[in-house]
Design a protein around this motif. Structure first.
Motif, PDB file in Angstrom:
ATOM      1  N   THR A  54       0.915  -1.041   0.007  1.00 28.86           N
ATOM      2  CA  THR A  54      -0.003  -0.025  -0.021  1.00 28.86           C
ATOM      3  C   THR A  54       0.987   1.330   0.098  1.00 28.86           C
ATOM      4  OG1 THR A  54      -1.607  -1.161   1.159  1.00 28.86           O
ATOM      5  CG2 THR A  54      -1.911   1.172   1.067  1.00 28.86           C
ATOM      6  N   LEU A  55       0.925   2.046  -1.107  1.00 27.25           N
ATOM      7  CA  LEU A  55       1.868   3.199  -1.157  1.00 27.25           C
ATOM      8  C   LEU A  55       1.170   4.524  -1.346  1.00 27.25           C
ATOM      9  CD1 LEU A  55       3.667   1.447  -4.253  1.00 27.25           C
ATOM     10  CD2 LEU A  55       4.242   1.150  -1.836  1.00 27.25           C
ATOM     11  N   SER A  56       1.739   5.443  -0.572  1.00 29.14           N
ATOM     12  CA  SER A  56       1.172   6.725  -0.882  1.00 29.14           C
ATOM     13  C   SER A  56       2.204   7.710  -0.458  1.00 29.14           C
ATOM     14  CB  SER A  56       0.271   7.014   0.487  1.00 29.14           C
ATOM     15  OG  SER A  56       0.762   6.976   1.675  1.00 29.14           O
ATOM     16  N   THR A  57       1.955   9.018  -0.705  1.00 35.14           N
ATOM     17  CA  THR A  57       2.970  10.048  -0.863  1.00 35.14           C
ATOM     18  C   THR A  57       3.426  10.297   0.954  1.00 35.14           C
ATOM     19  OG1 THR A  57       1.175  11.544  -0.666  1.00 35.14           O
ATOM     20  CG2 THR A  57       2.635  11.180  -2.671  1.00 35.14           C
ATOM     21  N   PHE A  58       2.546   9.562   1.795  1.00 32.09           N
ATOM     22  CA  PHE A  58       2.569   9.746   3.202  1.00 32.09           C
ATOM     23  C   PHE A  58       3.498   8.823   3.952  1.00 32.09           C
ATOM     24  CE2 PHE A  58       0.133   9.615   7.334  1.00 32.09           C
ATOM     25  CZ  PHE A  58       1.364  10.308   8.044  1.00 32.09           C
ATOM     26  N   ARG A  59       2.906   7.524   3.631  1.00 30.12           N
ATOM     27  CA  ARG A  59       3.556   6.223   4.332  1.00 30.12           C
ATOM     28  C   ARG A  59       3.311   5.089   3.390  1.00 30.12           C
ATOM     29  NH1 ARG A  59       1.667   6.827  10.526  1.00 30.12           N
ATOM     30  NH2 ARG A  59       2.826   8.798  10.925  1.00 30.12           N
ATOM     31  N   ASN A  60       4.097   4.269   3.311  1.00 29.47           N
ATOM     32  CA  ASN A  60       4.062   3.037   2.605  1.00 29.47           C
ATOM     33  C   ASN A  60       3.950   1.963   3.586  1.00 29.47           C
ATOM     34  OD1 ASN A  60       4.666   4.324   0.279  1.00 29.47           O
ATOM     35  ND2 ASN A  60       6.703   3.956   0.752  1.00 29.47           N
ATOM     36  N   TYR A  61       3.005   0.825   3.270  1.00 31.63           N
ATOM     37  CA  TYR A  61       2.939  -0.565   4.112  1.00 31.63           C
ATOM     38  C   TYR A  61       2.980  -1.759   3.301  1.00 31.63           C
ATOM     39  CZ  TYR A  61       1.156  -3.970   7.342  1.00 31.63           C
ATOM     40  OH  TYR A  61       1.160  -5.145   8.125  1.00 31.63           O
ATOM     41  N   THR A  62       4.100  -2.539   3.490  1.00 26.55           N
ATOM     42  CA  THR A  62       4.330  -3.518   2.588  1.00 26.55           C
ATOM     43  C   THR A  62       4.234  -5.123   3.485  1.00 26.55           C
ATOM     44  OG1 THR A  62       5.473  -2.419   1.024  1.00 26.55           O
ATOM     45  CG2 THR A  62       5.931  -4.883   1.169  1.00 26.55           C
ATOM     46  N   PHE A  63       3.652  -5.881   3.160  1.00 24.13           N
ATOM     47  CA  PHE A  63       3.821  -7.303   3.952  1.00 24.13           C
ATOM     48  C   PHE A  63       3.698  -8.448   2.812  1.00 24.13           C
ATOM     49  CE2 PHE A  63      -0.603  -8.977   4.411  1.00 24.13           C
ATOM     50  CZ  PHE A  63      -1.355  -8.039   3.793  1.00 24.13           C
ATOM     51  N   SER A  64       4.032  -9.614   3.269  1.00 29.29           N
ATOM     52  CA  SER A  64       3.843 -10.896   2.322  1.00 29.29           C
ATOM     53  C   SER A  64       3.288 -11.962   3.167  1.00 29.29           C
ATOM     54  CB  SER A  64       5.290 -11.126   1.734  1.00 29.29           C
ATOM     55  OG  SER A  64       6.197 -11.402   2.729  1.00 29.29           O
ATOM     56  N   PHE A  65       2.861 -12.848   2.529  1.00 30.29           N
ATOM     57  CA  PHE A  65       2.118 -13.909   3.260  1.00 30.29           C
ATOM     58  C   PHE A  65       1.919 -15.003   2.264  1.00 30.29           C
ATOM     59  CE2 PHE A  65      -1.134 -11.319   1.475  1.00 30.29           C
ATOM     60  CZ  PHE A  65      -1.932 -12.167   0.848  1.00 30.29           C
ATOM     61  N   ARG A  66       1.718 -16.209   2.589  1.00 24.82           N
ATOM     62  CA  ARG A  66       1.267 -17.446   1.772  1.00 24.82           C
ATOM     63  C   ARG A  66      -0.052 -17.560   2.403  1.00 24.82           C
ATOM     64  NH1 ARG A  66       6.793 -18.972   2.368  1.00 24.82           N
ATOM     65  NH2 ARG A  66       7.725 -19.440   0.351  1.00 24.82           N
ATOM     66  N   VAL A  67      -1.009 -18.092   1.299  1.00 25.68           N
ATOM     67  CA  VAL A  67      -2.216 -18.171   1.611  1.00 25.68           C
ATOM     68  C   VAL A  67      -2.514 -19.555   2.401  1.00 25.68           C
ATOM     69  CG1 VAL A  67      -4.413 -19.032   0.310  1.00 25.68           C
ATOM     70  CG2 VAL A  67      -3.111 -17.367  -0.658  1.00 25.68           C
ATOM     71  N   THR A  75       2.015  -3.928  11.926  1.00 22.05           N
ATOM     72  CA  THR A  75       1.249  -3.092  10.821  1.00 22.05           C
ATOM     73  C   THR A  75       2.231  -1.861  11.010  1.00 22.05           C
ATOM     74  OG1 THR A  75      -0.365  -2.584  12.690  1.00 22.05           O
ATOM     75  CG2 THR A  75      -0.705  -3.995  11.099  1.00 22.05           C
ATOM     76  N   LYS A  76       3.369  -1.867  10.775  1.00 24.51           N
ATOM     77  CA  LYS A  76       4.457  -0.681  10.685  1.00 24.51           C
ATOM     78  C   LYS A  76       4.010   0.540  10.033  1.00 24.51           C
ATOM     79  CE  LYS A  76       9.365  -0.120   9.764  1.00 24.51           C
ATOM     80  NZ  LYS A  76       9.506   1.004  10.893  1.00 24.51           N
ATOM     81  N   GLY A  77       3.922   1.647  10.605  1.00 21.21           N
ATOM     82  CA  GLY A  77       3.743   2.894  10.096  1.00 21.21           C
ATOM     83  C   GLY A  77       1.857   2.977   9.862  1.00 21.21           C
ATOM     84  N   LEU A  78       1.114   1.958  10.406  1.00 25.01           N
ATOM     85  CA  LEU A  78      -0.129   2.193  10.563  1.00 25.01           C
ATOM     86  C   LEU A  78      -0.577   2.152  11.859  1.00 25.01           C
ATOM     87  CD1 LEU A  78      -1.307  -0.714   7.697  1.00 25.01           C
ATOM     88  CD2 LEU A  78      -0.912   1.992   7.388  1.00 25.01           C
ATOM     89  N   ASP A  79      -1.123   1.244  12.421  1.00 23.20           N
ATOM     90  CA  ASP A  79      -1.506   1.282  13.865  1.00 23.20           C
ATOM     91  C   ASP A  79      -0.118   0.797  14.736  1.00 23.20           C
ATOM     92  OD1 ASP A  79      -2.446  -1.019  12.987  1.00 23.20           O
ATOM     93  OD2 ASP A  79      -3.345  -1.411  14.821  1.00 23.20           O
ATOM     94  N   GLU A  80       0.851   0.073  14.306  1.00 29.37           N
ATOM     95  CA  GLU A  80       1.844  -0.519  14.888  1.00 29.37           C
ATOM     96  C   GLU A  80       1.671  -1.427  15.836  1.00 29.37           C
ATOM     97  OE1 GLU A  80       5.438   1.942  15.364  1.00 29.37           O
ATOM     98  OE2 GLU A  80       5.048   2.204  13.073  1.00 29.37           O
ATOM     99  N   ARG A  81       0.844  -2.581  15.673  1.00 30.01           N
ATOM    100  CA  ARG A  81       0.249  -3.619  16.250  1.00 30.01           C
ATOM    101  C   ARG A  81       0.748  -4.926  15.692  1.00 30.01           C
ATOM    102  NH1 ARG A  81      -4.397  -0.462  17.321  1.00 30.01           N
ATOM    103  NH2 ARG A  81      -4.488   0.030  19.421  1.00 30.01           N
ATOM    104  N   HIS A  82       0.961  -5.907  16.614  1.00 32.97           N
ATOM    105  CA  HIS A  82       1.149  -7.198  16.267  1.00 32.97           C
ATOM    106  C   HIS A  82       0.104  -8.031  16.162  1.00 32.97           C
ATOM    107  CE1 HIS A  82       5.662  -6.651  16.511  1.00 32.97           C
ATOM    108  NE2 HIS A  82       5.308  -5.887  17.478  1.00 32.97           N
TER     109      HIS A  82
END
Ligand code: ECB
Length: 135
Positions: A54-67, A75-82
């Motif tokens: 999720t990219l923006s001029t303010f912050r970016n948030y990237t994560f990866s997973f396997r289904v 959630t770094k840069g969002l609400d910073e929770r585990h």
């Protein structure tokens, strides 16, 4: 086989991000900025591994997973929770459950009318976002 979510997508609508952010405890200052910006979603798939950016001029948030494989999400840069997160296909929807401090937290992505849809929920709040393909 569901339609592929892969590609680059630009936000065209964003309903109740404010309520979702309040449910996550985001500060008024950050909410004001977050509401003004347009997000770009970039979804990539390599084998059974997904990368969602999720990219923006303010912050970016990237994560990866396997289904179907639970993973630790920060959630770094969002609400910073585990969270302990699990992503699975439910019909044509890619659905994530984010277990953690916040109740009823998760999201779903699906394609409808050539648009990428995203529903984010937390506690009693639902945010609905729609993205169009970047050409
Ligand atoms: C990365 C752009 C975020 C800009 C807002 C920045 C701060 C606000 C803090 C927290 C608000 C929570 C979410 C903002 C809304 C969308 C960002 C990503 C939402 C998300 O989790 O999407 C999922 C599904 O694509 C991937 O995590």
């Amino acid at each position: 086989m569901p339609v592929s979510l892969c590609g680059s997508w630009d936000m065209v609508s964003n309903v109740n991000l404010e309520g979702y952010m309040i449910a996550l405890g985001i500060s008024l200052y950050t909410r004001k900025i977050a509401l003004k910006i347009k997000h770009r979603k970039v979804i990539e798939q390599v084998g059974d591994q997904y990368v969602v950016k999720t990219l923006s001029t303010f912050r970016n948030y990237t994560f990866s997973f396997r289904v179907n494989e639970e993973f630790q999400e920060f959630t770094k840069g969002l609400d910073e929770r585990h969270c302990k997160s699990l992503v699975a296909w439910e019909g044509n929807k890619l659905v994530c459950v984010q277990k953690g401090e916040k109740k009823n937290r998760g999201w779903a992505h699906w394609i409808e009318d050539d648009k990428l849809h995203l529903e984010l929920h937390c506690e009693d709040q639902v945010c609905k976002q729609v993205f169009k393909r970047v050409v």
